[in-house]
Design an enzyme around this catalytic site. Structure first.
Site, PDB file in Angstrom:
ATOM      1  N   ARG A  66      25.735 -16.507  64.401  1.00 40.40           N
ATOM      2  CA  ARG A  66      24.651 -17.498  64.500  1.00 40.40           C
ATOM      3  C   ARG A  66      24.784 -18.349  65.770  1.00 40.40           C
ATOM      4  O   ARG A  66      23.789 -18.730  66.380  1.00 40.40           O
ATOM      5  CB  ARG A  66      24.663 -18.379  63.248  1.00 40.40           C
ATOM      6  CG  ARG A  66      23.465 -19.303  63.153  1.00 40.40           C
ATOM      7  CD  ARG A  66      23.395 -19.945  61.778  1.00 40.40           C
ATOM      8  NE  ARG A  66      22.254 -20.839  61.654  1.00 40.40           N
ATOM      9  CZ  ARG A  66      22.341 -22.079  61.182  1.00 40.40           C
ATOM     10  NH1 ARG A  66      23.504 -22.569  60.785  1.00 40.40           N
ATOM     11  NH2 ARG A  66      21.268 -22.834  61.092  1.00 40.40           N
ATOM     12  N   HIS A  70      21.860 -19.320  68.411  1.00 37.03           N
ATOM     13  CA  HIS A  70      21.423 -20.694  68.691  1.00 37.03           C
ATOM     14  C   HIS A  70      21.711 -21.095  70.138  1.00 37.03           C
ATOM     15  O   HIS A  70      21.049 -21.966  70.687  1.00 37.03           O
ATOM     16  CB  HIS A  70      22.059 -21.676  67.699  1.00 37.03           C
ATOM     17  CG  HIS A  70      21.374 -21.681  66.375  1.00 37.03           C
ATOM     18  ND1 HIS A  70      21.065 -22.815  65.676  1.00 37.03           N
ATOM     19  CD2 HIS A  70      20.920 -20.651  65.619  1.00 37.03           C
ATOM     20  CE1 HIS A  70      20.451 -22.494  64.542  1.00 37.03           C
ATOM     21  NE2 HIS A  70      20.360 -21.186  64.486  1.00 37.03           N
ATOM     22  N   ASP A  71      22.708 -20.469  70.757  1.00 36.98           N
ATOM     23  CA  ASP A  71      22.919 -20.744  72.172  1.00 36.98           C
ATOM     24  C   ASP A  71      21.816 -20.102  73.001  1.00 36.98           C
ATOM     25  O   ASP A  71      21.151 -20.762  73.800  1.00 36.98           O
ATOM     26  CB  ASP A  71      24.293 -20.220  72.634  1.00 36.98           C
ATOM     27  CG  ASP A  71      24.531 -20.556  74.093  1.00 36.98           C
ATOM     28  OD1 ASP A  71      24.140 -21.682  74.507  1.00 36.98           O
ATOM     29  OD2 ASP A  71      25.086 -19.724  74.838  1.00 36.98           O
ATOM     30  N   SER A  80      25.178 -24.022  76.192  1.00 33.51           N
ATOM     31  CA  SER A  80      24.679 -25.395  76.035  1.00 33.51           C
ATOM     32  C   SER A  80      24.878 -25.876  74.597  1.00 33.51           C
ATOM     33  O   SER A  80      24.997 -27.075  74.355  1.00 33.51           O
ATOM     34  CB  SER A  80      23.203 -25.489  76.425  1.00 33.51           C
ATOM     35  OG  SER A  80      22.445 -24.507  75.751  1.00 33.51           O
ATOM     36  N   ASN A  95      21.125 -27.471  63.931  1.00 33.49           N
ATOM     37  CA  ASN A  95      22.461 -27.113  64.434  1.00 33.49           C
ATOM     38  C   ASN A  95      23.593 -27.797  63.669  1.00 33.49           C
ATOM     39  O   ASN A  95      24.766 -27.484  63.895  1.00 33.49           O
ATOM     40  CB  ASN A  95      22.576 -27.451  65.928  1.00 33.49           C
ATOM     41  CG  ASN A  95      21.914 -26.395  66.789  1.00 33.49           C
ATOM     42  OD1 ASN A  95      21.712 -25.261  66.327  1.00 33.49           O
ATOM     43  ND2 ASN A  95      21.574 -26.745  68.021  1.00 33.49           N
ATOM     44  N   HIS A 193      21.147 -12.229  58.966  1.00 39.53           N
ATOM     45  CA  HIS A 193      21.176 -12.840  57.633  1.00 39.53           C
ATOM     46  C   HIS A 193      21.779 -11.907  56.583  1.00 39.53           C
ATOM     47  O   HIS A 193      21.679 -12.180  55.399  1.00 39.53           O
ATOM     48  CB  HIS A 193      19.764 -13.269  57.218  1.00 39.53           C
ATOM     49  CG  HIS A 193      19.251 -14.420  58.024  1.00 39.53           C
ATOM     50  ND1 HIS A 193      17.997 -14.959  57.862  1.00 39.53           N
ATOM     51  CD2 HIS A 193      19.831 -15.147  59.026  1.00 39.53           C
ATOM     52  CE1 HIS A 193      17.831 -15.960  58.713  1.00 39.53           C
ATOM     53  NE2 HIS A 193      18.920 -16.099  59.435  1.00 39.53           N
ATOM     54  N   ASP A 253      26.036  -4.996  56.555  1.00 43.46           N
ATOM     55  CA  ASP A 253      25.407  -3.759  56.094  1.00 43.46           C
ATOM     56  C   ASP A 253      23.912  -4.019  55.927  1.00 43.46           C
ATOM     57  O   ASP A 253      23.452  -5.132  56.132  1.00 43.46           O
ATOM     58  CB  ASP A 253      26.064  -3.274  54.796  1.00 43.46           C
ATOM     59  CG  ASP A 253      26.014  -4.339  53.713  1.00 43.46           C
ATOM     60  OD1 ASP A 253      25.084  -5.166  53.733  1.00 43.46           O
ATOM     61  OD2 ASP A 253      26.908  -4.360  52.849  1.00 43.46           O
TER      62      ASP A 253
END
Ligand code: HEM
Length: 329
Positions: A66, A70-71, A80, A95, A193, A253
């Site tokens: 993740r 998000h970067d 950042s 975040n 996810h 998977d």
């Protein structure tokens, strides 16, 4: 004469390429750090640190995957998201649930010990995410490196650019397209996810008041609704795993996609990619074609790793990932 002209053109071309690559730095490449850190293998150092942390805490695989997302989606893959400070990206509400920063710090410390000032934090994020995918049972892929770390990080940019869990598929596809990622990249990457968990508040409205109807989301099966309501009473701070099989919480998977097709997506965006005509057939392929998700996830992560990369003087190699070395004037 012809030959002379073409070799002169070639020479000129080479000079230009050299000049451009000197002022903008080099492009991303596989194995950028080969021979740059004495005779250490940079990617192996990263892998070993991640592996040691993973042995004690498997949740970090979700955290690291993740973190790369998000970067990269905010201001490009420039680390950042790692900068500390009052109004940095880290402080933006989506975040606040990021995890795995301590692993990044441990990796960076190990690299600084081997060869100080060589490996950027932006590259650490990408190599660490690949290590995480592999440790979680995913397929190994070749990661591109050669990024530099940025100087800026803004809470407002994170708020403006991070996708919402209630997003429509069309808008998510546009968002990813604006970063050079295809619809397929998006659907494959949302397969991130397949590991980890989400807090109840991210889907509470689906349980109690879907789109202000006062009723649950009709797309949820009654079994699932019952189970989720039990873990997530209103205003609960609990978390639920994306997948309901305990053996699979941290396994890369394709059961995520299989679950989506039987209405067991947890977030609205998860459920939306199964129902939307834009993405439904891709979800089916990812659920049923053997090995397809496993072979597509790595390349999609590589594509995501190309967003807004800084090279040369556009960035630096931070000594510590939480702070810039020099403030730009
Ligand atoms: C439209 C796109 C996306 C949306 C709206 C979204 C939204 C979310 C939300 C709401 C959570 C739960 C956070 C919390 O409880 O605070 C989450 C978790 C997570 N997301 Fe996404 N996400 C998206 C795309 C991605 C992508 C592209 C990746 C990686 C390739 C990813 C990887 C993860 C992982 C691994 C977790 C679990 C984190 C953990 O357990 O620590 N997500 N996402």
């Amino acid at each position: 004469m012809m030959r002379c002209t073409s070799s002169a053109a070639l020479a000129l071309g080479l000079i230009l390429v050299t000049l451009i690559s000197q002022s903008y730095g080099q492009k991303l490449q596989v194995g950028y750090y080969n021979g740059k850190c004495w005779n250490y293998n940079v990617e192996e150092i990263v892998f070993n640190v991640v592996k040691a942390k993973f042995a004690r805490d498997p949740t970090i695989v979700a955290g690291l995957i993740r973190l790369q997302f998000h970067d990269c989606i905010v201001r490009g893959c420039d680390a950042s998201v790692l900068l500390n400070g009052p109004k940095t990206e880290k402080t933006a509400s989506p975040n606040l649930s990021l995890q795995g920063f301590y692993v990044v710090d441990a990796v960076k410390a190990a690299l600084e010990k081997a060869c100080p000032g060589v490996v950027s934090c932006a590259d650490v994020l990408n190599i660490a995410a690949r290590s995480a995918v592999f440790l979680a049972g995913g397929k190994w892929y070749f990661v591109e490196t050669g990024r530099r770390d940025g100087f800026e990080s803004h809470q407002s940019e994170a708020i403006a650019n991070l996708p919402s869990e209630n997003m429509q598929v069309r808008d998510a596809v546009h968002l990813f397209a604006s970063r050079g990622l295809s619809k397929e990249d998006f659907v494959v990457l949302l397969g991130g996810h397949t590991v980890g968990a989400t807090h109840c508040d991210k889907f509470e409205s689906r349980l109690y008041n879907y789109h202000n109807t006062g009723k649950p989301d009709a797309k949820m099966t009654s079994n699932m609704l019952y189970a989720l309501k039990k873990t997530c009473p209103r205003r609960s701070k609990n978390q639920v795993y994306f997948k309901n099989n305990p053996k699979s919480h941290y396994r890369m998977d394709n059961t995520y996609y299989k679950n989506l097709l039987v209405n067991q997506g947890i977030l609205e965006i998860d459920s939306n990619i199964a129902s939307s005509p834009l993405t439904n057939s891709l979800v089916k392929k990812l659920a049923y074609a053997p090995g397809y998700f496993e072979s597509r996830f790595g390349p999609a992560m590589v594509n995501m790793g190309r967003i807004g990369v800084l090279t040369g003087k556009q960035g630096e190699v931070r000594k510590y990932c939480g702070a810039v070395n020099h403030h730009k004037h």
